[in-house]
Design a protein around this motif. Structure first.
Motif, PDB file in Angstrom:
ATOM      1  N   LEU A 115       0.828  -1.209   0.000  1.00  0.00           N
ATOM      2  CA  LEU A 115       0.000   0.000   0.000  1.00  0.00           C
ATOM      3  C   LEU A 115       0.866   1.263   0.000  1.00  0.00           C
ATOM      4  CD1 LEU A 115      -2.800  -1.144   2.467  1.00  0.00           C
ATOM      5  CD2 LEU A 115      -3.060  -0.689   0.009  1.00  0.00           C
ATOM      6  N   ARG A 116       1.986   1.223   0.716  1.00  0.00           N
ATOM      7  CA  ARG A 116       2.899   2.371   0.679  1.00  0.00           C
ATOM      8  C   ARG A 116       3.445   2.572  -0.728  1.00  0.00           C
ATOM      9  NH1 ARG A 116       4.365   0.428   5.861  1.00  0.00           N
ATOM     10  NH2 ARG A 116       6.069  -0.827   4.985  1.00  0.00           N
ATOM     11  N   LEU A 117       3.715   1.462  -1.410  1.00  0.00           N
ATOM     12  CA  LEU A 117       4.218   1.531  -2.779  1.00  0.00           C
ATOM     13  C   LEU A 117       3.184   2.189  -3.686  1.00  0.00           C
ATOM     14  CD1 LEU A 117       6.009  -1.419  -4.573  1.00  0.00           C
ATOM     15  CD2 LEU A 117       4.239  -0.115  -5.720  1.00  0.00           C
ATOM     16  N   ALA A 118       1.934   1.716  -3.598  1.00  0.00           N
ATOM     17  CA  ALA A 118       0.874   2.284  -4.432  1.00  0.00           C
ATOM     18  C   ALA A 118       0.657   3.754  -4.107  1.00  0.00           C
ATOM     19  CB  ALA A 118      -0.425   1.495  -4.236  1.00  0.00           C
ATOM     20  N   ASP A 119       0.705   4.090  -2.838  1.00  0.00           N
ATOM     21  CA  ASP A 119       0.503   5.469  -2.405  1.00  0.00           C
ATOM     22  C   ASP A 119       1.602   6.379  -2.940  1.00  0.00           C
ATOM     23  OD1 ASP A 119      -0.897   7.404  -0.441  1.00  0.00           O
ATOM     24  OD2 ASP A 119       1.207   7.519   0.160  1.00  0.00           O
ATOM     25  N   ALA A 120       2.847   5.887  -2.918  1.00  0.00           N
ATOM     26  CA  ALA A 120       3.981   6.696  -3.376  1.00  0.00           C
ATOM     27  C   ALA A 120       3.877   7.004  -4.860  1.00  0.00           C
ATOM     28  CB  ALA A 120       5.293   5.988  -3.068  1.00  0.00           C
ATOM     29  N   VAL A 121       3.536   5.998  -5.654  1.00  0.00           N
ATOM     30  CA  VAL A 121       3.446   6.191  -7.103  1.00  0.00           C
ATOM     31  C   VAL A 121       2.290   7.139  -7.441  1.00  0.00           C
ATOM     32  CG1 VAL A 121       3.033   5.059  -9.322  1.00  0.00           C
ATOM     33  CG2 VAL A 121       4.471   3.950  -7.602  1.00  0.00           C
ATOM     34  N   GLY A 123       0.702   9.279  -5.499  1.00  0.00           N
ATOM     35  CA  GLY A 123       0.929  10.623  -4.965  1.00  0.00           C
ATOM     36  C   GLY A 123       1.908  11.414  -5.805  1.00  0.00           C
ATOM     37  N   ALA A 124       2.975  10.749  -6.259  1.00  0.00           N
ATOM     38  CA  ALA A 124       3.976  11.453  -7.068  1.00  0.00           C
ATOM     39  C   ALA A 124       3.406  11.886  -8.409  1.00  0.00           C
ATOM     40  CB  ALA A 124       5.194  10.557  -7.282  1.00  0.00           C
ATOM     41  N   MET A 125       2.562  11.057  -8.998  1.00  0.00           N
ATOM     42  CA  MET A 125       1.981  11.416 -10.292  1.00  0.00           C
ATOM     43  C   MET A 125       1.009  12.585 -10.150  1.00  0.00           C
ATOM     44  SD  MET A 125       3.579   9.484 -12.356  1.00  0.00           S
ATOM     45  CE  MET A 125       4.920   9.582 -11.156  1.00  0.00           C
ATOM     46  N   VAL A 126       0.202  12.574  -9.106  1.00  0.00           N
ATOM     47  CA  VAL A 126      -0.738  13.681  -8.890  1.00  0.00           C
ATOM     48  C   VAL A 126       0.024  14.973  -8.611  1.00  0.00           C
ATOM     49  CG1 VAL A 126      -2.539  14.569  -7.366  1.00  0.00           C
ATOM     50  CG2 VAL A 126      -2.628  12.189  -8.137  1.00  0.00           C
ATOM     51  N   PRO A 132      -6.009  12.794 -11.294  1.00  0.00           N
ATOM     52  CA  PRO A 132      -6.101  11.568 -10.504  1.00  0.00           C
ATOM     53  C   PRO A 132      -6.488  10.311 -11.294  1.00  0.00           C
ATOM     54  CG  PRO A 132      -6.930  13.390  -9.221  1.00  0.00           C
ATOM     55  CD  PRO A 132      -6.633  13.938 -10.593  1.00  0.00           C
ATOM     56  N   PRO A 133      -7.483  10.377 -12.206  1.00  0.00           N
ATOM     57  CA  PRO A 133      -7.801   9.147 -12.943  1.00  0.00           C
ATOM     58  C   PRO A 133      -6.618   8.625 -13.768  1.00  0.00           C
ATOM     59  CG  PRO A 133      -9.583  10.732 -13.160  1.00  0.00           C
ATOM     60  CD  PRO A 133      -8.430  11.459 -12.535  1.00  0.00           C
ATOM     61  N   GLN A 134      -5.872   9.551 -14.371  1.00  0.00           N
ATOM     62  CA  GLN A 134      -4.726   9.124 -15.168  1.00  0.00           C
ATOM     63  C   GLN A 134      -3.574   8.653 -14.287  1.00  0.00           C
ATOM     64  OE1 GLN A 134      -5.201  12.811 -17.705  1.00  0.00           O
ATOM     65  NE2 GLN A 134      -4.208  11.476 -19.188  1.00  0.00           N
ATOM     66  N   ALA A 135      -3.441   9.254 -13.114  1.00  0.00           N
ATOM     67  CA  ALA A 135      -2.421   8.792 -12.178  1.00  0.00           C
ATOM     68  C   ALA A 135      -2.702   7.357 -11.758  1.00  0.00           C
ATOM     69  CB  ALA A 135      -2.385   9.708 -10.947  1.00  0.00           C
ATOM     70  N   THR A 136      -3.980   7.048 -11.561  1.00  0.00           N
ATOM     71  CA  THR A 136      -4.369   5.674 -11.231  1.00  0.00           C
ATOM     72  C   THR A 136      -4.028   4.740 -12.379  1.00  0.00           C
ATOM     73  OG1 THR A 136      -6.181   6.432  -9.807  1.00  0.00           O
ATOM     74  CG2 THR A 136      -6.307   4.170 -10.628  1.00  0.00           C
TER      75      THR A 136
END
Length: 214
Positions: A115-121, A123-126, A132-136
């Protein structure tokens, strides 16, 4: 008899032993009975730390996710460079522990490191300006690519027997028998080629996103 200074069993020790079993023999090798034997303890003692085998495998998967470097997402670094270096680190962790990839591929679930990994990626893209949809979508795309690269070796899938590639049947595979000996180099180059192509495409999209924002 004096009690041992260190407990005979710990969560970290169970996870490390299970990870070694998965690395050496695959997911099927892990059972509470086998783990207890490897650890030199009774089977029921494992239940003080994990309720089921699946919980153990989840912990093993998360221990591999924890090996992925996330420092490149700190300090406002360029999003493309950060994604590249993160992907390389992620692939390295999976390459070292390929047998756990099917568990990782199920998604982060409740695993803290994942979850930290997903959050980091995300968050950095946003923060870099991606909606947000494209960051996802970027997080998902990168995960598909990296996981796929870890599921098997392209070069390693060929045999080193030249007679298997009769030119009458396979006129373009005359050198295919050489691929297994060059597996690491070929697979590394293929990963880098694909990663560059993905990032090039994302950069073109980003230019449109940034232009629209301006």
């Amino acid at each position: 008899m004096a009690r041992p200074r260190k407990p005979l069993l710990s969560t970290d020790r169970i996870v490390a032993t299970a990870r070694e079993l998965v690395d050496a023999e695959g997911l099927a090798a892990v059972s509470t009975r086998r783990l207890a034997a490897e650890l030199g303890v009774s089977g029921p003692s494992l239940y003080n730390h994990f309720r089921t085998k699946d919980e153990i495998l989840e912990a093993v998967a998360d221990s591999v996710s924890a090996q992925v470097d996330l420092s490149m997402f700190e300090g406002g670094r360029n999003w493309r460079a950060a994604l590249h270096d993160w992907a390389v680190s992620y692939r390295a962790a999976l390459r070292d522990h390929p047998n756990i990839v099917p568990v990782l591929a199920q998604g982060p679930g409740r695993r803290p490191a994942a979850l930290r990994l997903a959050d980091a990626v995300y968050g950095a893209m946003v923060e870099a300006g991606w909606p947000p949809p494209q960051a996802t979508s970027i997080g998902a795309l990168m995960r598909y690519f990296i996981m796929g690269s870890a599921l098997g070796s392209f070069a390693g899938g060929f045999v080193d027997d030249q007679s298997a590639y009769d030119p009458a049947d396979y006129p373009h595979l005359g050198q295919a028998h050489l691929l297994p000996d060059r597996q690491e180099k070929i697979d590394d180059r293929a990963f880098e080629t694909g990663l560059t192509a993905l990032l090039d495409g994302l950069e073109r999209q980003y230019e449109r996103v940034a232009g629209a924002a301006r």
